[in-house]
Design a protein around this motif. Sequence first.
Motif, PDB file in Angstrom:
ATOM      1  N   SER A  99       0.777  -1.245   0.094  1.00 19.56           N
ATOM      2  CA  SER A  99      -0.004  -0.001  -0.158  1.00 19.56           C
ATOM      3  C   SER A  99       1.010   1.171  -0.089  1.00 19.56           C
ATOM      4  O   SER A  99       2.190   0.993   0.260  1.00 19.56           O
ATOM      5  CB  SER A  99      -0.681  -0.025   1.298  1.00 19.56           C
ATOM      6  OG  SER A  99      -0.027   0.444   2.402  1.00 19.56           O
ATOM      7  N   GLU A 105       1.610  -1.201  -6.036  1.00 26.01           N
ATOM      8  CA  GLU A 105       1.095  -0.644  -4.986  1.00 26.01           C
ATOM      9  C   GLU A 105      -0.508  -0.729  -5.499  1.00 26.01           C
ATOM     10  O   GLU A 105      -0.942  -0.630  -6.498  1.00 26.01           O
ATOM     11  CB  GLU A 105       1.568   0.903  -5.342  1.00 26.01           C
ATOM     12  CG  GLU A 105       1.550   1.406  -3.860  1.00 26.01           C
ATOM     13  CD  GLU A 105       2.005   2.940  -4.095  1.00 26.01           C
ATOM     14  OE1 GLU A 105       1.351   3.881  -4.459  1.00 26.01           O
ATOM     15  OE2 GLU A 105       3.452   2.998  -3.768  1.00 26.01           O
ATOM     16  N   ARG A 106      -1.170  -0.979  -4.286  1.00 26.18           N
ATOM     17  CA  ARG A 106      -2.658  -1.297  -4.344  1.00 26.18           C
ATOM     18  C   ARG A 106      -3.368   0.270  -4.104  1.00 26.18           C
ATOM     19  O   ARG A 106      -2.813   0.977  -3.323  1.00 26.18           O
ATOM     20  CB  ARG A 106      -3.226  -2.371  -3.831  1.00 26.18           C
ATOM     21  CG  ARG A 106      -3.299  -2.108  -2.226  1.00 26.18           C
ATOM     22  CD  ARG A 106      -4.143  -3.502  -1.750  1.00 26.18           C
ATOM     23  NE  ARG A 106      -3.367  -3.431  -0.347  1.00 26.18           N
ATOM     24  CZ  ARG A 106      -4.084  -3.144   0.698  1.00 26.18           C
ATOM     25  NH1 ARG A 106      -5.180  -2.306   0.540  1.00 26.18           N
ATOM     26  NH2 ARG A 106      -3.740  -3.329   2.126  1.00 26.18           N
ATOM     27  N   GLN A 107      -4.600   0.371  -4.533  1.00 27.40           N
ATOM     28  CA  GLN A 107      -5.037   1.825  -4.252  1.00 27.40           C
ATOM     29  C   GLN A 107      -5.483   1.376  -3.019  1.00 27.40           C
ATOM     30  O   GLN A 107      -5.947   0.394  -2.405  1.00 27.40           O
ATOM     31  CB  GLN A 107      -6.301   1.741  -5.334  1.00 27.40           C
ATOM     32  CG  GLN A 107      -5.927   2.023  -6.523  1.00 27.40           C
ATOM     33  CD  GLN A 107      -6.954   1.643  -7.711  1.00 27.40           C
ATOM     34  OE1 GLN A 107      -7.847   0.633  -7.369  1.00 27.40           O
ATOM     35  NE2 GLN A 107      -6.955   1.997  -8.680  1.00 27.40           N
ATOM     36  N   GLN A 108      -6.108   2.619  -2.200  1.00 28.40           N
ATOM     37  CA  GLN A 108      -6.253   2.677  -0.773  1.00 28.40           C
ATOM     38  C   GLN A 108      -7.548   1.568  -0.672  1.00 28.40           C
ATOM     39  O   GLN A 108      -7.629   0.716   0.287  1.00 28.40           O
ATOM     40  CB  GLN A 108      -6.844   3.921  -0.142  1.00 28.40           C
ATOM     41  CG  GLN A 108      -5.587   4.826  -0.497  1.00 28.40           C
ATOM     42  CD  GLN A 108      -4.612   4.459   0.874  1.00 28.40           C
ATOM     43  OE1 GLN A 108      -4.474   3.480   1.243  1.00 28.40           O
ATOM     44  NE2 GLN A 108      -4.101   5.620   1.406  1.00 28.40           N
ATOM     45  N   CYS A 119      -8.250  -3.459  -7.704  1.00 26.75           N
ATOM     46  CA  CYS A 119      -6.774  -3.406  -7.973  1.00 26.75           C
ATOM     47  C   CYS A 119      -6.087  -4.794  -7.934  1.00 26.75           C
ATOM     48  O   CYS A 119      -5.191  -5.166  -8.658  1.00 26.75           O
ATOM     49  CB  CYS A 119      -6.146  -2.312  -7.368  1.00 26.75           C
ATOM     50  SG  CYS A 119      -4.560  -2.415  -7.230  1.00 26.75           S
ATOM     51  N   HIS A 164      -5.167  -1.243 -14.892  1.00 25.98           N
ATOM     52  CA  HIS A 164      -4.752  -0.406 -13.725  1.00 25.98           C
ATOM     53  C   HIS A 164      -3.920   0.536 -14.216  1.00 25.98           C
ATOM     54  O   HIS A 164      -3.149   0.687 -15.009  1.00 25.98           O
ATOM     55  CB  HIS A 164      -3.714  -1.656 -12.855  1.00 25.98           C
ATOM     56  CG  HIS A 164      -3.491  -1.099 -11.603  1.00 25.98           C
ATOM     57  ND1 HIS A 164      -2.204  -0.401 -11.272  1.00 25.98           N
ATOM     58  CD2 HIS A 164      -4.118  -0.825 -10.611  1.00 25.98           C
ATOM     59  CE1 HIS A 164      -1.984  -0.005 -10.199  1.00 25.98           C
ATOM     60  NE2 HIS A 164      -3.325  -0.477  -9.696  1.00 25.98           N
ATOM     61  N   ASN A 218      -1.622   1.460 -12.716  1.00 29.03           N
ATOM     62  CA  ASN A 218       0.088   1.717 -12.875  1.00 29.03           C
ATOM     63  C   ASN A 218       0.595   0.547 -13.756  1.00 29.03           C
ATOM     64  O   ASN A 218       1.597   0.184 -13.714  1.00 29.03           O
ATOM     65  CB  ASN A 218       0.553   1.053 -11.267  1.00 29.03           C
ATOM     66  CG  ASN A 218       0.324   2.160 -10.369  1.00 29.03           C
ATOM     67  OD1 ASN A 218       0.149   3.364 -10.515  1.00 29.03           O
ATOM     68  ND2 ASN A 218       0.731   1.860  -9.084  1.00 29.03           N
TER      69      ASN A 218
END
Length: 760
Positions: free
Chosen positions: A427, A457-460, A465, A544, A546
Amino acid sequence: MAAVQQLEPLPTPARPQSINGTTHAMAIDMAESLPPPRSNITFGRGPRGGDTRTVVIVYGPSQEKIVSVFAEVLGKSHRLGGSFKDAGREGKDLVVGIEAAVASSDIATRDKESVVVINAHCTGLGMPPDVFLSAQCDYEFLYTETPFFRRDLARFISHTLGQINHHETLMAKPRTYFISTTFPDVRAALPNIDILTVGSDAVEIRVDLLKEPLGDGAFSKIPSLSYVGEQVMLLRQRTELPIIFTTRCTEENGKFPMDDANLYYEYLYRAIQWGVEYIDVELWLPETIRRRLYEQRGNSRIMSAFHDFSGTFKWPSKRAESIFLESARYADIIKMIAIISDHNENFELEYFRSKTRAEYPDAPPLSAVNMGETGQFSRTLNKVFTPITHPLLPIIAAPGQLSAAEINQALALLGQLPKKDIYGISSPSTRSATPQAPFYEKCFNELGLPHHFAVVERQQKGPGCIETWCNQRNFGGAYLNPAVSITALTAGSRFFSGLNNGAGPVLSEAARLIGMIDTIVVRPGSSSSASSAPASMPSSPPRHPNSESFGQYGSAQPGLPHNTSLVLDNSSWKGILSTLTRDFAPSAYFGRAAVVLASSADDAASALFALKALKVGKIYTVGFKTPPALARDLVIEPFNSLESLQRARMMGSDGAGVAGVGSPFVVVSALGPEKANLVAMLVRVFGSRGSANTRKVFLDLADGSAPRRGDPALIAEQSGFAAYGAADVTAFTMVETLRLLVGQNVPYSFVRLASGRALF
Ligand SMILES: O=C1C[C@@](O)(C(=O)O)C[C@@H](O)[C@@H]1O
C-alpha cells in the motif's frame, strides 16, 4: 461477499499402514493429487506434548546452569541433586539435574518408563564425554559455553522430546532437496552456510568425508566419535535445517570401511542420541543392525540407502523391486541410486517410481536418482529429498549431482517450471518501508527460478486493483503487505467469486480463522478441468492505472487460466509462531497465559492464531474484541479494569510450575509506537525482574527500526523478558511466504543476512 471454499483443517497426510507394519507419512507424490497442506495449526501435525516423562539432565562439573536453561526452554521448573530413583517420582513439570559424577553410580537403576535422560556435555570440559554415561543416557546434548546457542538447545529438545516433527512438514512439500556437504571439516562451511543452504530442506553431513587431524599432518583412518560429535554440534549451531547423518561405505562412493558393521551401528545410534533428524542407514548392513536402528530411532527418521556403481543395475528388474521392498522394512524414506550409461534408463527409473507407487501405496516415500551425466535428467524429476550440490562446495558428493539452481533451470527449459509473475502488493504506506523486491530477486536468482518479481502498489480502497494482478495468464502468486481482510479482498468481486466454477477461492484454515490474507497462492489445475471457470469470469481485467510500471516486469496478459485456483492464505501467523519458538520449546507455552495488545481484531488475529497453535491456557486482551471464530476453544479475558489486570498479575509469581495458567508468560503487542508507553507499562507489570532462568517472552509487532527511549523491547528486557521484534517475524514470515509461493526453502538466516543483519 464472494463465496470461498475452505481448505479443511489438518489435511495432514494420511498415515497408512506400511508394508513393514508401521505407519509412514504419505508418499510425496500423492501430495500432488491432494490439496497441499497449508497453514494449519501445525508444525507438521502441530506442536504436541510429546514425551511426557520426567526430564533428567546429567551435567558436568560447574555446569549446573545448563539445567536451568533446559528447564526454561521447556517451560518447567528445575531442581538439582537427588538420585535417579527419586527422579521418576518428580512428575513431568520438573526438570531434574544430576551431576555426571553422581549419575554414573546409579543411572543403571533408572526407570526408563518414567524418566528420559539427557547427557548435557560442554565440549570445553574435554571430549569425549564419559563413554559410560553417553551409552546409558537416552540423548546427548553437546554444547559450547561461549558462544552458547540457545536456539540449538531449543531445537534439540523440541525434536528429541517429539514436540515438533520436521519429517511430516517436509513430506507435505511437493519437492524437497538436501545439500550434501563434502567438507573435511564443517568449520570451512560455516561462513557460507546461509548461501550454501538456500533451496535446501536439509543438510547432509558426510561423516565418512570428515578428516580428523592427528597433529602430525596425518589424519585418522576414520574420524573419531569425539570429532564427529563436535562437527555435528558446530553444524547444528549454525543452521536451522534438519541434518542428515551419513557414513557412506567404500563400496558406495564413500570412505567408511566395511569390515566392521558394528562400527556403523555405533556411529548411527550416537547420531540418534545427538538428536540428528535423519539417519542414513545403508541397505547392505545386517538386518539386525538396520532393525535395531529403526526401532531405536526415537523422533529421528531413517533414510535407507542403496547405491549401485556396477553399471549393470536395471530398474526394470526383480532385483530392483526386491531392494525396494527390503529397504521399506526399516525406513521412513527409501533412497535408491544407480549409475547408468543409457539415457533410456532415466525413463525406466520413472516407470519404476510410478509402478512402486501404484503397487505399494503404503511404502515410505522413494528418493531415487541416476548417477553420472546421463542420469542428471532423473535428478530433475525426483521429488523426495533430491541430493544437490553447490558451487561453493570443495567437491561434488556423487557423479552428476546438480545444484538447486541447475535443477530449476533445467525444469524451466523442459517447460516444467513456467515463468510466472509474482507480486509484492503493497500500500502507499508500506511501499518504501519494505524494500523487499531486491531480496526476492536475489532469491530467484540464487535459485535459478525463471520468475519475475515486482512490487506493485494497490489503491487505498476496494479489491479491484488486487484482482487486476491476479487475473493474468502468468500470475504466479503474491504476498500482500499489509494484509487485507477476506471481506475487503473478495466482497463484490466477480473475479474472486467466479473462481473454481463459482465456488470462489480456496481458503486455508489459518486464513479463514484469522480473516486476513497476506499470501495468494496459485494452484494450477489439471488440463482436464480447464473448463471449470465460470462464464461470468471477466476475460480481461480493468486496466490498472500503474499498468505502465508493471508492464515492464512481465507479459501481464489478461486472464487467469480457467483451470487455476487461488488459495488465500496467511503466513504471518507462522512467522509469529517460529519467532516464539526460536529459543523456546512449544511446551514452554502449553497451558500458560498470554497478553495480546492491539488496536483492532485484524491486527491481533495472526498472533491469536499462533498462540492457539501453541495451546496457551488463557489470553488476556487489550484494545480489541476477539472475533468469535478465533475465540473458539480459547479462554479469553479482556483487561477492562485495573482490577482484572491486578488479578492476572497475582496469578503466580512467574507462571512456571504452578498449578493453573499462572501470571502471563508471553506478551504480544501489535500496538504502534504511539502507544509505546502503555505497552511498556504492561511489560513492567508482568515482568519477572530478571533472573535468567525465569525469562518470559515479549514480542513487539510494531515496526520499530531503531531502539529508542521508552522502547517497550528495552523495558521488557530489563523486566526479565526475552524480547523479539517485527524484524524477526518478518524474516520468518518471508521464509513461509517463499515456501508457499515458489515451494523453495530459504533459511531464516539467509533472509536476515540478505536484509542486512547477520544472525550469528
Ligand atoms: O545418497 C546420497 C546421494 C548421493 O550419492 C548422490 O548421488 O547425489 C550423494 C550422497 O552424498 C548422498 O548420501
